[in-house]
Design a protein around this motif. Structure first.
Motif, mmCIF file in Angstrom:
data_model
loop_
_atom_site.group_PDB
_atom_site.id
_atom_site.type_symbol
_atom_site.label_atom_id
_atom_site.label_comp_id
_atom_site.label_asym_id
_atom_site.label_seq_id
_atom_site.Cartn_x
_atom_site.Cartn_y
_atom_site.Cartn_z
ATOM 1 N N ASN A 285 0.829 -1.194 0.000
ATOM 2 C CA ASN A 285 0.000 0.000 0.000
ATOM 3 C C ASN A 285 0.875 1.261 0.000
ATOM 4 O OD1 ASN A 285 -1.707 2.097 0.570
ATOM 5 N ND2 ASN A 285 -2.934 0.936 2.045
ATOM 6 N N PRO A 286 1.180 1.784 -1.208
ATOM 7 C CA PRO A 286 2.092 2.927 -1.317
ATOM 8 C C PRO A 286 1.593 4.146 -0.539
ATOM 9 C CG PRO A 286 1.714 1.943 -3.467
ATOM 10 C CD PRO A 286 0.779 1.264 -2.521
ATOM 11 N N GLY A 287 0.286 4.365 -0.525
ATOM 12 C CA GLY A 287 -0.246 5.542 0.161
ATOM 13 C C GLY A 287 0.065 5.517 1.645
ATOM 14 N N SER A 288 -0.237 4.396 2.291
ATOM 15 C CA SER A 288 0.003 4.341 3.729
ATOM 16 C C SER A 288 1.500 4.297 4.023
ATOM 17 C CB SER A 288 -0.737 3.154 4.353
ATOM 18 O OG SER A 288 0.122 2.060 4.526
ATOM 19 N N ALA A 289 2.289 3.758 3.079
ATOM 20 C CA ALA A 289 3.740 3.748 3.260
ATOM 21 C C ALA A 289 4.268 5.179 3.322
ATOM 22 C CB ALA A 289 4.410 2.978 2.122
ATOM 23 N N ALA A 290 3.794 6.027 2.405
ATOM 24 C CA ALA A 290 4.273 7.419 2.362
ATOM 25 C C ALA A 290 3.830 8.168 3.616
ATOM 26 C CB ALA A 290 3.751 8.111 1.112
ATOM 27 N N ASP A 291 2.606 7.896 4.088
ATOM 28 C CA ASP A 291 2.119 8.569 5.302
ATOM 29 C C ASP A 291 2.907 8.139 6.531
ATOM 30 O OD1 ASP A 291 0.283 9.792 3.766
ATOM 31 O OD2 ASP A 291 -1.406 8.467 4.325
ATOM 32 N N ASN A 292 3.180 6.840 6.622
ATOM 33 C CA ASN A 292 3.827 6.329 7.828
ATOM 34 C C ASN A 292 5.333 6.522 7.849
ATOM 35 O OD1 ASN A 292 1.593 5.324 9.321
ATOM 36 N ND2 ASN A 292 1.398 3.693 7.793
ATOM 37 N N TYR A 293 5.931 6.551 6.677
ATOM 38 C CA TYR A 293 7.397 6.647 6.625
ATOM 39 C C TYR A 293 7.839 7.744 5.664
ATOM 40 C CZ TYR A 293 6.687 2.095 8.759
ATOM 41 O OH TYR A 293 6.266 1.090 9.562
ATOM 42 N N ALA A 369 18.824 4.315 11.472
ATOM 43 C CA ALA A 369 17.430 4.766 11.508
ATOM 44 C C ALA A 369 16.919 5.038 10.094
ATOM 45 C CB ALA A 369 17.312 6.027 12.365
ATOM 46 N N ARG A 370 17.770 5.653 9.267
ATOM 47 C CA ARG A 370 17.326 5.954 7.900
ATOM 48 C C ARG A 370 17.150 4.680 7.083
ATOM 49 N NH1 ARG A 370 20.909 10.797 5.555
ATOM 50 N NH2 ARG A 370 19.534 10.576 3.746
ATOM 51 N N VAL A 371 18.059 3.722 7.261
ATOM 52 C CA VAL A 371 17.901 2.450 6.531
ATOM 53 C C VAL A 371 16.601 1.773 6.962
ATOM 54 C CG1 VAL A 371 18.842 0.139 6.159
ATOM 55 C CG2 VAL A 371 20.377 2.116 6.168
ATOM 56 N N ALA A 372 16.336 1.783 8.267
ATOM 57 C CA ALA A 372 15.096 1.165 8.759
ATOM 58 C C ALA A 372 13.885 1.854 8.135
ATOM 59 C CB ALA A 372 15.042 1.234 10.282
ATOM 60 N N GLY A 373 13.896 3.191 8.095
ATOM 61 C CA GLY A 373 12.787 3.938 7.506
ATOM 62 C C GLY A 373 12.594 3.585 6.039
ATOM 63 N N LEU A 374 13.709 3.525 5.326
ATOM 64 C CA LEU A 374 13.668 3.216 3.893
ATOM 65 C C LEU A 374 13.109 1.816 3.659
ATOM 66 C CD1 LEU A 374 14.429 3.742 0.954
ATOM 67 C CD2 LEU A 374 16.820 3.316 1.532
ATOM 68 N N VAL A 375 13.581 0.856 4.442
ATOM 69 C CA VAL A 375 13.118 -0.527 4.277
ATOM 70 C C VAL A 375 11.638 -0.637 4.657
ATOM 71 C CG1 VAL A 375 13.398 -2.896 5.096
ATOM 72 C CG2 VAL A 375 15.406 -1.514 4.587
ATOM 73 N N ASN A 376 11.253 0.044 5.726
ATOM 74 C CA ASN A 376 9.838 0.007 6.113
ATOM 75 C C ASN A 376 8.953 0.640 5.045
ATOM 76 O OD1 ASN A 376 9.936 -1.407 8.550
ATOM 77 N ND2 ASN A 376 10.643 0.418 9.650
ATOM 78 N N PHE A 377 9.431 1.723 4.452
ATOM 79 C CA PHE A 377 8.663 2.339 3.370
ATOM 80 C C PHE A 377 8.474 1.346 2.228
ATOM 81 C CE2 PHE A 377 8.831 4.332 -0.832
ATOM 82 C CZ PHE A 377 7.600 4.992 -0.813
ATOM 83 N N MET A 378 9.560 0.716 1.805
ATOM 84 C CA MET A 378 9.468 -0.190 0.658
ATOM 85 C C MET A 378 8.592 -1.400 0.963
ATOM 86 S SD MET A 378 13.041 -0.194 -1.379
ATOM 87 C CE MET A 378 14.079 -0.978 -0.211
#
Ligand code: FES
Ligand code: FES
Lengths: 411, 181
Positions: A285-293, A369-378
């Protein structure tokens, strides 16, 4: 004569058309068993050995398996050869279990004989690999006898009832010749395969040799067609093979017959023939990914999108595969997604017309932290998240990679 | 299309903040927004290294980076050097002296069409900068040149003249080569 007839029979049952000599059969089996991958050092002559293996117990070197009398296996009889292949007993003592005799013990007599015929007619090369550099007590070969007693469970491959002949052939190729479990099965404290977690995935040389059990493959989005293409070319829609698996495709899988590849896939998927999204499970779900991360999205745009596409759709498989429904992003274990971001990937050449560009690593630039954010987004956008990746998880993987020299020191 | 504010230091001058489409590659930003056209697009997929520019790390070390495969966001707040920033200039922007690497490339007729040259100049400059911090023994010189430039593709010259030029600079600059290991 008797043996030849037997061999021909086994060849026919393997699905070949036309007769083959034992040597041709042996060459094919050696390809299926991927002997060349380990018994060749980089830029070295095939089968003369010398490739280093970094184990938790020190460095092992593969040996010369050309029929040189002094430095190779020239003195081996068929029985000696069988003993080394199946039980890890060499003429000079027990072999270290880096030699996958824990898988090869399942190879049939006929196939052992064909392999022997093939290796004995190779050009003999005089070459001695560097001496193993092992820590005590692993450097004592007689300890291997005890290891074998404790950990080498020698159950014969029994035919599993209710499975098709194709499945049985796949079982043989995957678990005996292909020795897939040597990388894909987790190991215990003594480096022995955990048989009850067969093919459940295992981190090796700084990569996750992923879980390849049927449900895991299905979750990662593989189906028969995409696996076939992966095994033939090294890459297909859900992703590309890299690290050791790239070499496996290049030297072994891509040379196997269609029917053997299909048999392996039949065994691996074991009836789970429909990839997860086709069976109704939506891929993200790209939309919720962008909102959350939001930071993760920002980093995706800045670091990844120029090649992997604005919506994660990728460019071409040869250059930058899609992240949307990528097998690594969808898989349960985020290890490889994290490791690729940190260490990058080398360029790879399968053949003159099939090569892939590399990817730079960003270990020195992106914090945990940034890697975690990036991976969570993807994973949220295009995968099947199943749990958030934490900063700590990234830190541990980074430390692991740093310790083994796969990435440099933190800047 | 979302825009993001971008500011960085390019060849010693502050740029921005300007609003830029977030999907703009650094290469496009240099060419389209700053009119710095010395950085060339070769393959566009991170393979040829023609588009290599230099990014200054926290410790001042220069890192060669391919400008075609990452978007501007990665370079927000960074200090970037392009081929235009290699020569010494006066306050009117006129060139006073080419850098040692540039001079060596000219002397050796290292390039022909010149498409790959900006990438070679920048990567060679980063190598010289690195050797200044961590000199190598004479026996290692060829190896470090190969490691630094081996991935750069040139379709014209056959590489020998690039190689010779860089070795000349390394051997004639004091402090880059150690006496012994
Ligand atoms: S143009 Fe950037 S690497 Fe080729
Ligand atoms: S000079 Fe033409 S590509 Fe290098």
């Amino acid at each position: 004569m008797g043996r030849i007839i037997l061999l021909l029979l086994s060849v026919l049952s393997a699905g070949f058309s036309g007769a083959q000599t034992p040597i041709e059969t042996g060459r094919y089996l050696a390809t299926a068993a991927d002997c060349v991958a380990c018994h060749t050092s980089s830029n070295g002559r095939p089968f003369v050995g010398g490739r280093p293996f970094h184990t938790p117990f020190g460095i092992l070197y593969s040996t010369n398996i050309t029929p040189d009398k002094k430095t190779g296996i020239g003195h081996y009889t068929l029985q000696d050869f069988a003993a080394s292949m199946r039980r890890g007993v060499g003429l000079h003592g027990n072999l270290y279990p880096a030699m996958p005799y824990t898988s090869y013990y399942r190879i049939t007599d006929d196939d052992i004989a064909a392999l022997y015929a093939y290796f004995m007619q190779l050009p003999a090369v005089e070459y001695v690999a560097p001496k193993n550099d092992l820590l005590f007590p692993a450097n004592l070969r007689f300890g291997l006898k005890a290891w074998n007693l404790a950990f080498f469970d020698r159950q014969p491959v029994s035919e599993i009832a209710g499975k098709s002949p194709e499945w049985q052939r796949g079982n043989y190729l995957v678990n005996a010749l292909g020795h897939c479990g040597e990388c894909h099965t987790p190991r215990n404290f003594a480096f022995a395969l955990k048989r009850d977690e067969s093919l459940a995935g295992n981190v090796l040389e700084g990569w996750d040799a992923v879980d390849i059990r049927p449900q895991a493959l299905q979750r990662q989005g593989w189906d028969r067609a995409s696996l076939r293409e992966l095994f033939r070319s090294g890459a297909s829609e859900p992703g590309a093979a890299f690290g050791e698996m790239f070499r496996v495709v290049k030297h072994s899988l891509s040379h196997l017959s269609d029917s053997d590849l299909d048999a392996m896939i039949t065994y691996l998927l074991d009836g789970n023939e429909t990839a997860a999204e086709a069976s109704g499970d939506v891929g993200g779900n790209p939309g919720s990914a962008a909102d959350n991360y939001p930071e993760g999205r920002g980093d995706f745009v800045a670091y990844c999108a120029a090649c992997h596409g604005r919506e994660g759709t990728g460019t071409t498989i040869a250059f930058a595969p899609a992240m949307d429904r990528n097998a690594g992003v969808r898989g349960e274990n985020p290890y490889n997604t994290i490791a690729v971001i940190l260490r990058g990937l080398p360029a790879q050449r399968m053949s003159r017309t099939n090569a892939r560009a590399g990817m730079p690593g960003f270990a020195s630039e992106l914090s945990d932290a940034r890697v975690a954010g990036l991976v969570n987004f993807m994973r949220t956008a295009w995968g099947d998240p199943g749990g958030e990746v934490t900063e700590d998880q990234v830190a541990k993987i980074r430390e692991d990679l740093r310790k083994h020299g796969f990435i440099g020191e933190k800047k | 299309m979302a825009k993001i504010p971008v500011s960085m230091v390019v060849n010693g001058e502050r740029v921005g903040p300007v609003q830029v489409d977030e999907y703009t590659t650094l290469l496009d930003f240099l060419q389209e927004y700053l009119n710095l056209t010395g950085t060339k697009l070769g393959c566009g997929i991170g393979v040829c290294r023609a588009c290599t520019i230099l990014v200054e790390g926290n410790d001042g070390a220069l890192e060669p980076v391919r400008s075609c495969i990452n978007n501007v966001g990665r370079f927000n707040g960074s200090s970037v050097t392009t081929v235009e920033g290699q020569a010494q200039r006066n306050s009117n922007g006129e060139v006073l002296a080419l850098s040692p690497v540039q001079q060596a490339f000219l002397r050796n007729f290292s390039f022909q069409c010149g498409w790959c040259t900006a990438g070679f100049v920048n990567a060679a400059t980063a190598l010289i900068d690195d050797l200044r911090r961590r000199p190598v023994s004479a026996g290692k010189v060829e190896q470090v040149i190969e490691e630094a430039l081996g991935e750069h593709i040139c379709r014209c010259t056959g590489y020998v003249r690039y190689f010779r030029a860089v070795r000349e600079v390394i051997e004639s600059t004091p402090g880059l080569v150690k006496e012994a290991d």
